[in-house]
Design a protein around this motif. Structure first.
Motif, mmCIF file in Angstrom:
data_model
loop_
_atom_site.group_PDB
_atom_site.id
_atom_site.type_symbol
_atom_site.label_atom_id
_atom_site.label_comp_id
_atom_site.label_asym_id
_atom_site.label_seq_id
_atom_site.Cartn_x
_atom_site.Cartn_y
_atom_site.Cartn_z
ATOM 1 N N THR A 1 -1.982 -13.092 -3.303
ATOM 2 C CA THR A 1 -2.752 -12.590 -2.168
ATOM 3 C C THR A 1 -3.375 -11.233 -2.447
ATOM 4 O O THR A 1 -4.553 -11.001 -2.130
ATOM 5 C CB THR A 1 -1.849 -12.514 -0.926
ATOM 6 N N HIS A 2 -2.618 -10.314 -3.042
ATOM 7 C CA HIS A 2 -3.160 -8.966 -3.268
ATOM 8 C C HIS A 2 -4.306 -8.978 -4.265
ATOM 9 O O HIS A 2 -5.234 -8.171 -4.179
ATOM 10 C CB HIS A 2 -2.048 -8.003 -3.716
ATOM 11 N N ARG A 3 -4.287 -9.913 -5.221
ATOM 12 C CA ARG A 3 -5.398 -10.026 -6.167
ATOM 13 C C ARG A 3 -6.648 -10.537 -5.454
ATOM 14 O O ARG A 3 -7.771 -10.084 -5.756
ATOM 15 C CB ARG A 3 -5.022 -10.971 -7.314
ATOM 16 N N ILE A 4 -6.476 -11.447 -4.520
ATOM 17 C CA ILE A 4 -7.617 -11.966 -3.780
ATOM 18 C C ILE A 4 -8.238 -10.870 -2.918
ATOM 19 O O ILE A 4 -9.464 -10.757 -2.805
ATOM 20 C CB ILE A 4 -7.183 -13.186 -2.952
ATOM 21 N N CYS B 1 -5.271 -0.413 -0.846
ATOM 22 C CA CYS B 1 -5.424 -1.418 -1.901
ATOM 23 C C CYS B 1 -6.471 -1.000 -2.926
ATOM 24 O O CYS B 1 -6.525 -1.559 -4.030
ATOM 25 C CB CYS B 1 -5.776 -2.774 -1.295
ATOM 26 N N ARG B 2 -7.324 -0.022 -2.567
ATOM 27 C CA ARG B 2 -8.365 0.456 -3.498
ATOM 28 C C ARG B 2 -7.974 1.762 -4.190
ATOM 29 O O ARG B 2 -8.744 2.287 -4.983
ATOM 30 C CB ARG B 2 -9.679 0.665 -2.736
ATOM 31 N N MET B 3 -6.808 2.278 -3.883
ATOM 32 C CA MET B 3 -6.386 3.546 -4.477
ATOM 33 C C MET B 3 -5.711 3.304 -5.820
ATOM 34 O O MET B 3 -4.997 2.318 -6.003
ATOM 35 C CB MET B 3 -5.459 4.297 -3.516
ATOM 36 N N THR B 4 -5.948 4.199 -6.759
ATOM 37 C CA THR B 4 -5.440 4.009 -8.123
ATOM 38 C C THR B 4 -4.337 4.988 -8.498
ATOM 39 O O THR B 4 -3.654 4.795 -9.508
ATOM 40 C CB THR B 4 -6.589 4.155 -9.139
ATOM 41 N N ALA B 5 -4.163 6.038 -7.728
ATOM 42 C CA ALA B 5 -3.109 7.016 -8.044
ATOM 43 C C ALA B 5 -1.739 6.359 -7.917
ATOM 44 O O ALA B 5 -1.483 5.610 -6.977
ATOM 45 C CB ALA B 5 -3.206 8.221 -7.117
ATOM 46 N N GLY B 6 -0.853 6.630 -8.855
ATOM 47 C CA GLY B 6 0.468 6.024 -8.865
ATOM 48 C C GLY B 6 1.482 6.781 -8.028
ATOM 49 O O GLY B 6 1.173 7.780 -7.373
ATOM 50 N N VAL B 7 2.712 6.289 -8.069
ATOM 51 C CA VAL B 7 3.796 6.881 -7.281
ATOM 52 C C VAL B 7 4.033 8.337 -7.669
ATOM 53 O O VAL B 7 4.186 9.213 -6.809
ATOM 54 C CB VAL B 7 5.091 6.067 -7.464
ATOM 55 N N PHE B 8 4.025 8.624 -8.965
ATOM 56 C CA PHE B 8 4.311 9.988 -9.403
ATOM 57 C C PHE B 8 3.199 10.946 -8.989
ATOM 58 O O PHE B 8 3.461 12.103 -8.632
ATOM 59 C CB PHE B 8 4.522 10.020 -10.919
ATOM 60 N N SER B 9 1.942 10.467 -9.019
ATOM 61 C CA SER B 9 0.832 11.305 -8.560
ATOM 62 C C SER B 9 0.989 11.655 -7.095
ATOM 63 O O SER B 9 0.733 12.789 -6.673
ATOM 64 C CB SER B 9 -0.504 10.583 -8.781
ATOM 65 N N ALA B 10 1.446 10.653 -6.314
ATOM 66 C CA ALA B 10 1.668 10.901 -4.885
ATOM 67 C C ALA B 10 2.812 11.879 -4.669
ATOM 68 O O ALA B 10 2.734 12.790 -3.833
ATOM 69 C CB ALA B 10 1.948 9.580 -4.169
ATOM 70 N N MET B 11 3.895 11.706 -5.440
ATOM 71 C CA MET B 11 5.053 12.593 -5.296
ATOM 72 C C MET B 11 4.708 14.030 -5.678
ATOM 73 O O MET B 11 5.161 14.977 -5.043
ATOM 74 C CB MET B 11 6.206 12.082 -6.160
ATOM 75 N N LEU B 12 3.879 14.185 -6.715
ATOM 76 C CA LEU B 12 3.538 15.514 -7.201
ATOM 77 C C LEU B 12 2.352 16.122 -6.470
ATOM 78 O O LEU B 12 2.068 17.316 -6.624
ATOM 79 C CB LEU B 12 3.234 15.453 -8.706
ATOM 80 N N GLY B 13 1.666 15.283 -5.667
ATOM 81 C CA GLY B 13 0.509 15.785 -4.934
ATOM 82 C C GLY B 13 -0.603 16.257 -5.842
ATOM 83 O O GLY B 13 -1.196 17.318 -5.626
ATOM 84 N N THR B 14 -0.911 15.462 -6.876
ATOM 85 C CA THR B 14 -1.932 15.855 -7.840
ATOM 86 C C THR B 14 -3.304 15.925 -7.177
ATOM 87 O O THR B 14 -3.544 15.363 -6.099
ATOM 88 C CB THR B 14 -1.986 14.857 -9.000
ATOM 89 N N ALA B 15 -4.233 16.599 -7.873
ATOM 90 C CA ALA B 15 -5.598 16.736 -7.343
ATOM 91 C C ALA B 15 -6.247 15.367 -7.177
ATOM 92 O O ALA B 15 -6.953 15.117 -6.195
ATOM 93 C CB ALA B 15 -6.430 17.611 -8.269
ATOM 94 N N GLY B 16 -6.004 14.459 -8.120
ATOM 95 C CA GLY B 16 -6.570 13.116 -8.022
ATOM 96 C C GLY B 16 -6.069 12.376 -6.803
ATOM 97 O O GLY B 16 -6.833 11.699 -6.104
#
Length: 255
Positions: free
Chosen positions: A72-75, A105-120
């Motif tokens: 489903t998520h790929r569709i 579903c269109r976001m590419t930042a991973g879990v660690f980016s979210a945890m670290l609050g990166t600029a991306g």
């Protein structure tokens, strides 16, 4: 050009043939209605397209690519979004948070980016919020963004589902009885919303029992009975088809 193509699609549940060798196309930039009596197999067709069910046989093509059997998520990532006959919102989350769930579903930042609050990650979150605001404005719920979903009227919950689906950035949207629970004024406004979705370049496949809405907004109708396709054509042709009148609209119907 056909954006979605179903070819000889079949799905059974035990001894019940829910969808029986159904084939039809949805052209790019069109609004197509899928109609039929209760139990005709309409929602099963939707579930096959979106990957909730896997067909027993037949093929599904989206933009020329086979999608049968995809998760489903790929569709969704390919550009197909949907709403549901039974509302499926995060009832204890805000209106804004519900729409943001579609954006993710269109976001590419991973879990660690979210945890670290990166600029991306911050840039993606900013874009997601801007997109959610636009979709809420589009469906007329901009002033409700802080309300809990469960506190919206039933009709506005339907609109919230549409906003969340649009936030996935689809090319094709499937609406399962979007007018359910709406009053006449809300239904009239919904017609404008569906046309505006098409005007954004998003093709629409619609299940709806409100025949007045269907006849006004759809350019083509596909009619099912007992899982089989019995008629296909423009609303003006379909409403005169004796098979449709007998099977779905009733022998004495006048639409």
């Amino acid at each position: 050009m056909s954006l979605l193509s179903l070819r000889n699609l079949t799905k059974t549940f035990g001894g019940l043939v829910a969808v029986n060798s159904v084939s039809f196309d949805v052209d790019e930039g069109s609004i197509v209605g899928l109609i039929g009596p209760n139990g005709a197999g309409k929602t099963t067709v939707f579930n096959l397209i979106t990957g909730n069910y896997k067909p027993d046989s037949g093929d599904i093509f989206f933009d020329g690519r086979a999608i049968k059997g995809l998760l489903t998520h790929r569709i969704v990532q390919m550009g197909i979004a949907r709403t549901f006959q039974t509302i499926r919102l995060f009832q204890n989350m805000s209106v804004m948070e519900n729409v943001l769930a579609g954006c993710h579903c269109r976001m590419t930042a991973g879990v660690f980016s979210a945890m670290l609050g990166t600029a991306g990650h911050r840039r993606e979150e900013k874009r997601a919020i801007e997109r959610a605001v636009r979709e809420l404005e589009f469906v007329g719920l901009a002033d409700q963004h802080d309300n809990l979903a469960k506190n919206l009227s039933y009709g506005n919950q339907r609109l919230l589902e549409i906003a969340r689906a649009l936030a996935t950035d689809p090319r094709f949207i499937i609406l399962d009885e979007p007018a359910g629970g709406m009053n006449d004024q809300e239904t009239a406004a919904l017609i404008g919303t569906i046309r505006a979705i098409r005007d954004r370049g998003i093709s629409v496949l619609l299940i709806e029992h409100d025949m007045s809405l269907v006849m006004k907004v759809c350019e083509k109708l596909v009619v099912l009975e007992y899982g089989a396709l019995i008629a296909e054509g423009t609303p003006s042709v379909i409403k005169r088809d004796p098979r449709v009148i007998e099977a779905y609209l009733g022998a004495d119907s006048d639409i």
